[in-house]
Design an enzyme around this catalytic site. Structure first.
Site, PDB file in Angstrom:
ATOM      1  N   SER A 205       3.042  -1.909  10.383  1.00 37.11           N
ATOM      2  CA  SER A 205       4.473  -2.009  10.672  1.00 37.11           C
ATOM      3  C   SER A 205       5.076  -3.375  10.354  1.00 37.11           C
ATOM      4  CB  SER A 205       4.762  -1.604  12.128  1.00 37.11           C
ATOM      5  OG  SER A 205       4.388  -0.245  12.344  1.00 37.11           O
TER       6      SER A 205
ATOM      7  N   GLU B 145      -5.834  -4.596  10.506  1.00 35.91           N
ATOM      8  CA  GLU B 145      -4.834  -3.549  10.687  1.00 35.91           C
ATOM      9  C   GLU B 145      -5.130  -2.759  11.960  1.00 35.91           C
ATOM     10  OE1 GLU B 145      -2.748  -2.619   6.725  1.00 35.91           O
ATOM     11  OE2 GLU B 145      -4.327  -1.185   7.028  1.00 35.91           O
TER      12      GLU B 145
ATOM     13  N   LYS C 102       0.195   4.247  -0.381  1.00 33.21           N
ATOM     14  CA  LYS C 102      -0.449   5.457   0.153  1.00 33.21           C
ATOM     15  C   LYS C 102      -0.156   6.652  -0.775  1.00 33.21           C
ATOM     16  CE  LYS C 102      -0.283   3.338   4.650  1.00 33.21           C
ATOM     17  NZ  LYS C 102      -0.203   3.457   6.093  1.00 33.21           N
TER      18      LYS C 102
ATOM     19  N   HIS D 207      -9.738   1.348   4.524  1.00 30.48           N
ATOM     20  CA  HIS D 207      -8.472   1.525   5.249  1.00 30.48           C
ATOM     21  C   HIS D 207      -8.699   2.457   6.431  1.00 30.48           C
ATOM     22  CE1 HIS D 207      -4.384   2.643   6.232  1.00 30.48           C
ATOM     23  NE2 HIS D 207      -4.024   1.529   5.630  1.00 30.48           N
TER      24      HIS D 207
ATOM     25  N   ASN E  55       0.875  -1.174   0.000  1.00 26.58           N
ATOM     26  CA  ASN E  55       0.000   0.000   0.000  1.00 26.58           C
ATOM     27  C   ASN E  55       0.908   1.219   0.000  1.00 26.58           C
ATOM     28  OD1 ASN E  55      -1.792   2.051   0.482  1.00 26.58           O
ATOM     29  ND2 ASN E  55      -2.359   1.394   2.550  1.00 26.58           N
TER      30      ASN E  55
ATOM     31  N   GLU F  14      -7.018   4.766   7.652  1.00 21.49           N
ATOM     32  CA  GLU F  14      -6.742   6.186   7.419  1.00 21.49           C
ATOM     33  C   GLU F  14      -7.938   6.867   6.760  1.00 21.49           C
ATOM     34  OE1 GLU F  14      -3.001   5.672   5.408  1.00 21.49           O
ATOM     35  OE2 GLU F  14      -2.076   5.066   7.311  1.00 21.49           O
TER      36      GLU F  14
ATOM     37  N   GLY G  83       2.163   2.455  10.657  1.00 26.15           N
ATOM     38  CA  GLY G  83       3.145   3.520  10.474  1.00 26.15           C
ATOM     39  C   GLY G  83       3.833   3.946  11.765  1.00 26.15           C
TER      40      GLY G  83
HETATM   41  P1  PGA Z   1       2.556   0.425   7.608  1.00 22.99           P
HETATM   42  O1  PGA Z   1       1.107   0.638   6.932  1.00 22.99           O
HETATM   43  O2  PGA Z   1       3.078  -0.890   7.076  1.00 22.99           O
HETATM   44  O3  PGA Z   1       3.366   1.594   7.166  1.00 22.99           O
HETATM   45  O4  PGA Z   1       2.349   0.373   9.083  1.00 22.99           O
HETATM   46  C1  PGA Z   1       0.237  -0.437   6.717  1.00 22.99           C
HETATM   47  C2  PGA Z   1      -1.050   0.056   6.107  1.00 22.99           C
HETATM   48  O5  PGA Z   1      -1.547   1.126   6.521  1.00 22.99           O
HETATM   49  O6  PGA Z   1      -1.622  -0.575   5.194  1.00 22.99           O
END
Ligand code: PGA
Length: 250
Positions: free
Chosen positions: A213, A167, A12, A95, A10, A97, A173
């Site tokens: 992460s 998630e 982003k 997601h 992903n 976010e 992140g």
């Molecule tokens: P990350 O993000 O691996 O940077 O923690 C995962 C995601 O949001 O899909």
């Protein structure tokens, strides 16, 4: 039941066009021998050029969001039909976010999941709790709500294209990965909930990805757990070498 693993990047809102094309080409070149399915979910404007970079490879192209509407007066939105024409095989919906940063409700995510599955896209439906919810021992209640509302009334003939990603928001992140035990526990719960909602056969074959992460270092121990069927990878998907190590761990 043996489920094929899936590792999806992903990206982003990252990469320039040049970076996107070279990252995709490196992922394509490095994934040829992978036993797992591999996908990259890229920013909308890069879909068509990245489709070109992936042509002939086993890496699937994905988007990070879609509209629930087919077409019409929805300024700024992108339909599932457009994603298919751009070469997408995958799309992420719900997601965290978008749920927490952009106010997407369970009903909105449900409408997107329905549209994406109906279009024939492999649909990565995301769920996960906030830190405060985990600390208040609400993790299972949150996952149950997100699944029951988000996965209701799906097109039953398209469920083979459903993928769930667990998630935990506190792990995204942050460098604070869930332990393999925490991931396994949540994944087993998700599979049980999906079984109640959509039946045991579907639940048994459903890929459930862990996200938050994931790195080249921790991927193998996460993917070794029985209900962890791969990963949705943010930060570590932006470098071909770390992403390919994660693919190799699947
Ligand atoms: P990350 O993000 O691996 O940077 O923690 C995962 C995601 O949001 O899909």
């Amino acid at each position: 039941m043996a489920r094929k693993k899936l590792v999806a990047g992903n990206w982003k809102m990252n990469t320039t066009l040049g970076e996107a094309k070279s990252l995709a080409a490196a992922v394509a070149a490095g994934s040829t021998a992978s036993a797992a399915d591999v996908a990259v979910c890229v920013p909308y404007p890069w879909l068509i050029p990245v489709a070109e970079s992936l042509r002939g490879s086993k890496v699937g192209l994905g988007a990070q969001n879609c509209s629930s509407h087919k077409s019409g007066a929805y300024t700024g939105e992108v339909s599932t039909g457009m994603l298919l024409e751009a070469g997408c095989r995958y799309v992420i919906v719900g997601h965290s976010e978008r749920r927490h940063g952009l106010g997407e409700t369970d009903a909105v995510v449900n409408a997107k999941a329905k549209a994406a599955l109906a279009a024939g896209l492999r649909t990565i439906f995301c769920v996960g709790e906030l830190l405060a919810e985990r600390e208040a021992k609400q993790t299972e209640a949150v996952l149950e709500r997100q699944i029951r509302h988000g996965l209701r009334d799906l097109p039953t003939d398209r469920l083979a294209n459903l993928v769930v990603a667990y998630e935990p928001f506190w792990a995204i992140g942050t460098g604070k990965v869930a332990t393999p035990e925490q991931a396994q526990e949540a994944h087993a719960f998700i599979r049980k909930e999906v079984s109640t909602l959509l039946g045991g056969t579907l639940a048994g074959s459903l890929p459930i990805l862990y996200g938050g992460s994931v790195t080249a270092e921790n991927a193998a121990s996460l993917f070794a757990r029985p209900d962890v069927d791969g990963g949705l990878v943010g930060g570590a998907s932006l470098k071909a070498d770390s992403f390919l190590k994660i693919v190799g761990a699947a």
